[in-house]
Design a protein around this motif. Structure first.
Motif, PDB file in Angstrom:
ATOM      1  N   LEU A 100       0.821  -1.204   0.000  1.00 42.53           N
ATOM      2  CA  LEU A 100       0.000   0.000   0.000  1.00 42.53           C
ATOM      3  C   LEU A 100       0.863   1.265   0.000  1.00 42.53           C
ATOM      4  CD1 LEU A 100      -2.845   1.237   0.200  1.00 42.53           C
ATOM      5  CD2 LEU A 100      -2.645   1.060   2.697  1.00 42.53           C
ATOM      6  N   ALA A 144      -7.305   4.744  -8.300  1.00 43.63           N
ATOM      7  CA  ALA A 144      -7.417   4.561  -6.851  1.00 43.63           C
ATOM      8  C   ALA A 144      -8.735   3.887  -6.494  1.00 43.63           C
ATOM      9  CB  ALA A 144      -7.297   5.915  -6.155  1.00 43.63           C
ATOM     10  N   GLY A 145      -9.808   4.245  -7.210  1.00 40.75           N
ATOM     11  CA  GLY A 145     -11.076   3.558  -6.984  1.00 40.75           C
ATOM     12  C   GLY A 145     -11.008   2.091  -7.373  1.00 40.75           C
ATOM     13  N   MET A 148      -9.010   0.239  -4.673  1.00 39.65           N
ATOM     14  CA  MET A 148      -9.808   0.006  -3.477  1.00 39.65           C
ATOM     15  C   MET A 148     -10.837  -1.095  -3.716  1.00 39.65           C
ATOM     16  SD  MET A 148     -11.971   2.781  -1.244  1.00 39.65           S
ATOM     17  CE  MET A 148     -10.472   3.772  -1.086  1.00 39.65           C
ATOM     18  N   SER A 151      -9.029  -4.426  -3.776  1.00 38.68           N
ATOM     19  CA  SER A 151      -8.541  -4.835  -2.455  1.00 38.68           C
ATOM     20  C   SER A 151      -9.657  -5.360  -1.567  1.00 38.68           C
ATOM     21  CB  SER A 151      -7.851  -3.657  -1.770  1.00 38.68           C
ATOM     22  OG  SER A 151      -8.775  -2.621  -1.497  1.00 38.68           O
ATOM     23  N   ARG A 152     -10.921  -4.999  -1.865  1.00 36.73           N
ATOM     24  CA  ARG A 152     -12.049  -5.454  -1.063  1.00 36.73           C
ATOM     25  C   ARG A 152     -12.748  -6.670  -1.652  1.00 36.73           C
ATOM     26  NH1 ARG A 152     -11.664  -3.440   4.011  1.00 36.73           N
ATOM     27  NH2 ARG A 152     -10.944  -1.266   3.919  1.00 36.73           N
ATOM     28  N   GLY A 445      -4.162  -3.411  -6.191  1.00 31.85           N
ATOM     29  CA  GLY A 445      -5.277  -3.745  -5.308  1.00 31.85           C
ATOM     30  C   GLY A 445      -5.451  -5.236  -5.148  1.00 31.85           C
TER      31      GLY A 445
END
Length: 485
Positions: A100, A144-145, A148, A151-152, A445
């Motif tokens: 990160l 970046a979206g 994220m 990563s989820r 991510g």
């Protein structure tokens, strides 16, 4: 006489008798020299402790006396710092924070350098000075979206996306070759025009598609114990990879083809391909690469610019030489942010392929070493995630992403340093280009999701949630005895 007084008298008599017996059995303390004689204690001198006066404090072992504290051993501080660093390095969340932190720092520093390196180029095109920076910033926000989101996402959903992403990428790469849809940029037919100032390079998404699809394919074959047979290891992984390579080479982009080949070799290496099988595929790829280079005068001229110190006849090595000039003029700490001279029309592609040269000119050796350290940290974290997992899909996907980012960084930086031919590939997360930034940030991510899926990392992240910590503290308080505080 009362009974209590008689018992107290008997106790006092008993204590006096005990003291008398102990004095009788203890030999008297000898003071002074013994008389000379033929006894075994001849010449022995016993000194008595003085009856009065304060006692000397004991001298600590290894000390010098007088209350001086002992000196620490030489190197004890360095050893202590090493142990602390090693314990911190072995924590469950180390890979998570490295991925990160290093990726975000590379992206932010890349935005700064894109603004500095592209300002003059934008003014030459009669555009505002922030033209390229605004496009890169928009791509970074979207990336970046995506990072994220990736990563989820659970691992099962990543595996489910493998086949749709591969088919969509192949469809777009075929559209690139359709006249009227595909665009040619710098002699390479690898772009699709999206309208306005936006265009898309599908081959960049082909790297991510090959990693996800190849990792899912190899993981399913490993679960069925089929990777011991060479035909199951090669088919259909190698034919699909060569199909992607063929579509890329139709547009003439050999740099992206080299990165895709490195990803293929990385997947085969992680799958445990035998040495002779691995060497055979490598020899075949080298043979094809040699033929492609030999039949192209442009690629042959790039190969001849390795280690060049002069532009050469016809300025064939102009870009390579001026990249070295930019690095050499930077010194230790650079000429200052925005103070580059080579970006004023001397160095071609200062904000894309040769942004590392502008970084060296403006930030010096300190800046370039910082960028190298960030890429090294990102590569180490990827190797750690791939090496510590028990899920085969996570191992193949993390190893493929690490191979992709590391190989592309090495090829780009090696070309700027004059150690490798100029391949025309951007520096990951750093160079200008939304088509390269978006899939790379999604892949980062993906690595963050894999680092979070580690059981130890999951437990450590759960303990850092406020609700979990409060429940744990309440449970500990309830287990204490009622009288303890």
């Amino acid at each position: 006489m009362p009974a209590d007084e008689s018992s107290a008298a008997r106790g006092a008599d008993r204590s006096r008798a005990t003291v008398a017996i102990s004095r009788a059995l203890t030999p008297p303390l000898l003071a002074g020299p013994l008389p000379a004689g033929p006894g075994p204690l001849r010449g022995l001198v016993l000194r008595s402790r003085p009856a009065t006066g304060p006692r000397r404090p004991p001298v600590p072992r290894g000390g010098t006396g007088g209350g001086t504290p002992p000196r620490p051993r030489r190197g004890a501080g360095v050893r202590r710092m090493y142990e602390q660093a090693r314990r911190a390095w072995d924590r469950p969340l180390t890979a998570y924070y490295l991925i990160l932190g290093s990726s975000l720092l590379i992206t932010v520093l890349g935005l700064v350098m894109v603004y500095s390196a592209s300002m003059i180029k934008a003014l030459e095109l009669a555009r505002p000075g922030t033209y390229f920076f605004r496009k890169q910033f928009l791509a970074a926000v979207i990336g970046a979206g995506l990072m994220m989101l990736a990563s989820r996402m659970p691992v099962k959903l990543h595996r489910a996306l493998a086949y749709p992403l591969l088919m969509g990428t192949v469809f777009l790469m075929v559209l690139v070759q359709v006249p009227g849809i595909g665009m040619s940029v710098n002699g390479n037919q690898n772009w699709i025009y999206l309208g306005g100032p936006f265009q898309l390079q599908p081959s960049e998404f082909g790297k991510l598609a090959l990693i996800l699809w190849g990792a899912d394919l190899l993981a399913r074959k490993q679960d069925k114990r089929l990777l011991a047979q060479w035909k199951h290891m090669l088919v259909p992984l190698v034919p699909v990879a060569f199909m992607l390579l063929g579509l890329i080479m139709l547009g003439g982009d050999m740099g992206t083809a080299i990165i895709l080949t490195a990803i293929l070799f990385g997947l085969l290496w992680l799958a445990g391909a035998p040495t002779r099988l691995f060497a055979g595929v490598l020899a075949f790829a080298v043979l094809i690469g040699f033929v492609l280079i030999k039949t192209s005068p442009n690629r042959m001229s790039r190969l001849g610019c390795i280690g060049a110190s002069e532009p050469g006849p016809g300025d064939s090595c102009w870009q390579a030489v001026h990249g070295i000039y930019a690095l050499a003029s930077g010194g230790w700490f650079g000429s200052g942010l925005g103070a580059s001279v080579e970006k004023w029309g001397q160095l071609p592609e200062p904000h894309t392929d040769f942004i590392f040269a502008i970084t060296g000119e403006e930030l010096g050796l300190a800046g370039t070493l910082s960028v190298l350290a960030l890429f090294a940290a990102l590569g180490y974290a990827g190797i750690r995630v791939a090496g510590r997992t028990e899920d085969p899909f996570v191992r193949y996907a993390a190893g493929g992403v690490t191979t992709w980012i590391t190989a592309q960084a090495v090829i780009n930086i090696g070309a700027v340093l004059g150690l490798l031919p100029i391949a025309g590939v951007p520096l990951p997360l750093f160079s200008y280009g939304g088509s390269a930034l978006l899939p790379t940030m999604f892949a980062v991510g993906l690595m963050i999701a894999f680092a979070r899926e580690d059981p130890a990392a999951r437990a450590a992240l759960a303990m850092r949630r406020p609700g979990v910590r409060w429940k744990t503290m309440r449970r500990r308080v309830m287990k204490r005895p009622s009288g303890e505080r």
